[in-house]
Design a protein around this motif. Sequence first.
Motif, PDB file in Angstrom:
ATOM      1  N   UNK A  42      -2.985  -1.228 -16.095  1.00 52.15           N
ATOM      2  CA  UNK A  42      -3.418  -1.721 -17.402  1.00 52.15           C
ATOM      3  C   UNK A  42      -2.430  -1.352 -18.495  1.00 52.15           C
ATOM      4  N   UNK A  43      -1.940  -0.110 -18.458  1.00 56.07           N
ATOM      5  CA  UNK A  43      -0.982   0.334 -19.467  1.00 56.07           C
ATOM      6  C   UNK A  43       0.319  -0.452 -19.380  1.00 56.07           C
ATOM      7  N   UNK A  44       0.730  -0.754 -18.163  1.00 57.51           N
ATOM      8  CA  UNK A  44       1.990  -1.472 -17.967  1.00 57.51           C
ATOM      9  C   UNK A  44       1.902  -2.916 -18.448  1.00 57.51           C
ATOM     10  N   UNK A  45       0.753  -3.540 -18.234  1.00 57.53           N
ATOM     11  CA  UNK A  45       0.594  -4.957 -18.591  1.00 57.53           C
ATOM     12  C   UNK A  45      -0.082  -5.152 -19.943  1.00 57.53           C
ATOM     13  N   UNK A  46      -0.713  -4.102 -20.441  1.00 58.28           N
ATOM     14  CA  UNK A  46      -1.349  -4.178 -21.745  1.00 58.28           C
ATOM     15  C   UNK A  46      -2.731  -4.793 -21.753  1.00 58.28           C
ATOM     16  N   UNK A  47      -3.145  -5.397 -20.630  1.00 58.98           N
ATOM     17  CA  UNK A  47      -4.448  -6.059 -20.521  1.00 58.98           C
ATOM     18  C   UNK A  47      -4.644  -6.455 -19.058  1.00 58.98           C
ATOM     19  N   UNK A  48      -5.863  -6.784 -18.671  1.00 62.93           N
ATOM     20  CA  UNK A  48      -6.090  -7.227 -17.287  1.00 62.93           C
ATOM     21  C   UNK A  48      -5.610  -8.661 -17.073  1.00 62.93           C
ATOM     22  N   UNK A  49      -4.308  -8.849 -17.153  1.00 58.93           N
ATOM     23  CA  UNK A  49      -3.705 -10.170 -16.999  1.00 58.93           C
ATOM     24  C   UNK A  49      -3.742 -10.616 -15.547  1.00 58.93           C
ATOM     25  N   UNK A  50      -3.416 -11.873 -15.326  1.00 58.58           N
ATOM     26  CA  UNK A  50      -3.344 -12.389 -13.962  1.00 58.58           C
ATOM     27  C   UNK A  50      -2.325 -11.610 -13.143  1.00 58.58           C
ATOM     28  N   UNK A  51      -1.191 -11.327 -13.748  1.00 57.16           N
ATOM     29  CA  UNK A  51      -0.156 -10.557 -13.051  1.00 57.16           C
ATOM     30  C   UNK A  51      -0.651  -9.163 -12.697  1.00 57.16           C
ATOM     31  N   UNK A  52      -1.411  -8.544 -13.602  1.00 55.59           N
ATOM     32  CA  UNK A  52      -1.951  -7.211 -13.335  1.00 55.59           C
ATOM     33  C   UNK A  52      -2.928  -7.239 -12.162  1.00 55.59           C
ATOM     34  N   UNK A  53      -3.786  -8.252 -12.116  1.00 55.62           N
ATOM     35  CA  UNK A  53      -4.731  -8.383 -11.011  1.00 55.62           C
ATOM     36  C   UNK A  53      -4.006  -8.505  -9.672  1.00 55.62           C
ATOM     37  N   UNK A  54      -2.982  -9.323  -9.639  1.00 52.17           N
ATOM     38  CA  UNK A  54      -2.239  -9.533  -8.401  1.00 52.17           C
ATOM     39  C   UNK A  54      -1.483  -8.271  -8.003  1.00 52.17           C
ATOM     40  N   UNK A  55      -0.881  -7.595  -8.969  1.00 53.95           N
ATOM     41  CA  UNK A  55      -0.165  -6.356  -8.659  1.00 53.95           C
ATOM     42  C   UNK A  55      -1.106  -5.326  -8.037  1.00 53.95           C
ATOM     43  N   UNK A  56      -2.285  -5.180  -8.628  1.00 52.14           N
ATOM     44  CA  UNK A  56      -3.262  -4.225  -8.103  1.00 52.14           C
ATOM     45  C   UNK A  56      -3.682  -4.597  -6.684  1.00 52.14           C
ATOM     46  N   UNK A  57      -3.990  -5.860  -6.467  1.00 51.63           N
ATOM     47  CA  UNK A  57      -4.439  -6.297  -5.140  1.00 51.63           C
ATOM     48  C   UNK A  57      -3.379  -6.043  -4.080  1.00 51.63           C
ATOM     49  N   UNK A  58      -2.145  -6.417  -4.371  1.00 53.49           N
ATOM     50  CA  UNK A  58      -1.088  -6.269  -3.369  1.00 53.49           C
ATOM     51  C   UNK A  58      -0.738  -4.807  -3.135  1.00 53.49           C
ATOM     52  N   UNK A  59      -0.899  -3.964  -4.153  1.00 56.79           N
ATOM     53  CA  UNK A  59      -0.695  -2.529  -3.960  1.00 56.79           C
ATOM     54  C   UNK A  59      -1.719  -1.997  -2.958  1.00 56.79           C
ATOM     55  N   UNK A  60      -2.976  -2.392  -3.115  1.00 56.34           N
ATOM     56  CA  UNK A  60      -4.016  -1.923  -2.205  1.00 56.34           C
ATOM     57  C   UNK A  60      -3.842  -2.500  -0.804  1.00 56.34           C
ATOM     58  N   UNK A  61      -3.426  -3.748  -0.740  1.00 54.38           N
ATOM     59  CA  UNK A  61      -3.162  -4.357   0.564  1.00 54.38           C
ATOM     60  C   UNK A  61      -2.072  -3.576   1.291  1.00 54.38           C
ATOM     61  N   UNK A  62      -1.046  -3.156   0.558  1.00 48.78           N
ATOM     62  CA  UNK A  62       0.049  -2.397   1.165  1.00 48.78           C
ATOM     63  C   UNK A  62      -0.448  -1.094   1.780  1.00 48.78           C
TER      64      UNK A  62
END
Length: 361
Positions: free
Chosen positions: A143-163
Amino acid sequence: MMRIPRRACRSVKVGAVAIGGSAPVSVQTMTNAHPHDGAAILDQIMEAARRGCDIVRLTVPDQKSVTVFRAVKAESPLPLIADVHFDYRLAVAAVEAGADGLRINPGNIGSDERVAAVVRAACKRNVPIRVGVNGGSLEKDILNRHGAPTAEALVESALHHVALIEALDYHQIKISVKASDTLRTIEAYRLLAGRCDYPLHLGVTEAGTFLPGTVRSCVAMGALLLEGIGDTIRVSLTDTPAQEVRVGVELLRSIGLRAPGAAVTSCPTCGRTHVDVAALAARIEDRLEQLYVEQPDAPRPHVAVMGCMVNGPGEARDADIAVAGGDGSFALYHKGTLLKSVSEADALDAVIALVHEYIAT
């Protein structure tokens, strides 16, 4: 009918239901009965199944709910997914209780060791894991990196957990990246679809009450499905599981991804109407939906429910079966021919009887 090319992806199985690959898009819902009330949960599952649901998710917030999950699973006609947050031990217990799938957010399950314990349990029984990320549950650093729950933030979080799961050499994975608004949901899934080959679970989280939630969900998921994105869906409504299923099934039907349902035409009514057209049309649709769940290959006659004799006879000429309202009664037509007049109370059974004759011939 237009054929929609589907996004190529891996396939997983939730019980007997295949998701991804060349499998049809499946419909899911989630029970909202108390997690300790097995009878109420099972009633909701049975009604969802009657409406055409494929998979049901249950929340598992404590140990007693695990016991209830096991009992419900023994009687459920549909595969069951356990939805677990915070306590990894409940996820492990749910798998042991017979869960056909898990929905977790690794970010709130805890340490890597706890995530690994869940993955090991799933691996033993080949239970797929859905990594579910919502706009309201993103990690603080993202959230801090993207400033808000943006689409990019959602995808980054998901792929981090998938990894994290992939690092344990487990690949029975589905992913969802749900926002609470239409445009961000579409953007997030488009991004995710281009960055992985796992099956995707579509939905708009916290979509709202029946009307706005239905519109938001159908716009977002309809746009994605028409692009070939999406392998299983849930319409998240502040309503009953059965209503979620009805909307989801109708969405898939509207774009040719599921067999058509009852073909019922009904008029909007006006001041000339002296019968309850809306109630009759709804009851006919409900009875026909039950019929087509039981007999999915049965012919589907066009049924018209009209409020008065102005447009009723004309509609009857084009419909296979029709009723046109009078003063507390309906004129009953078959293939444009007037058969008889029936009372408002008897109209439903009269129409259904003609449907059965139509199917039999």
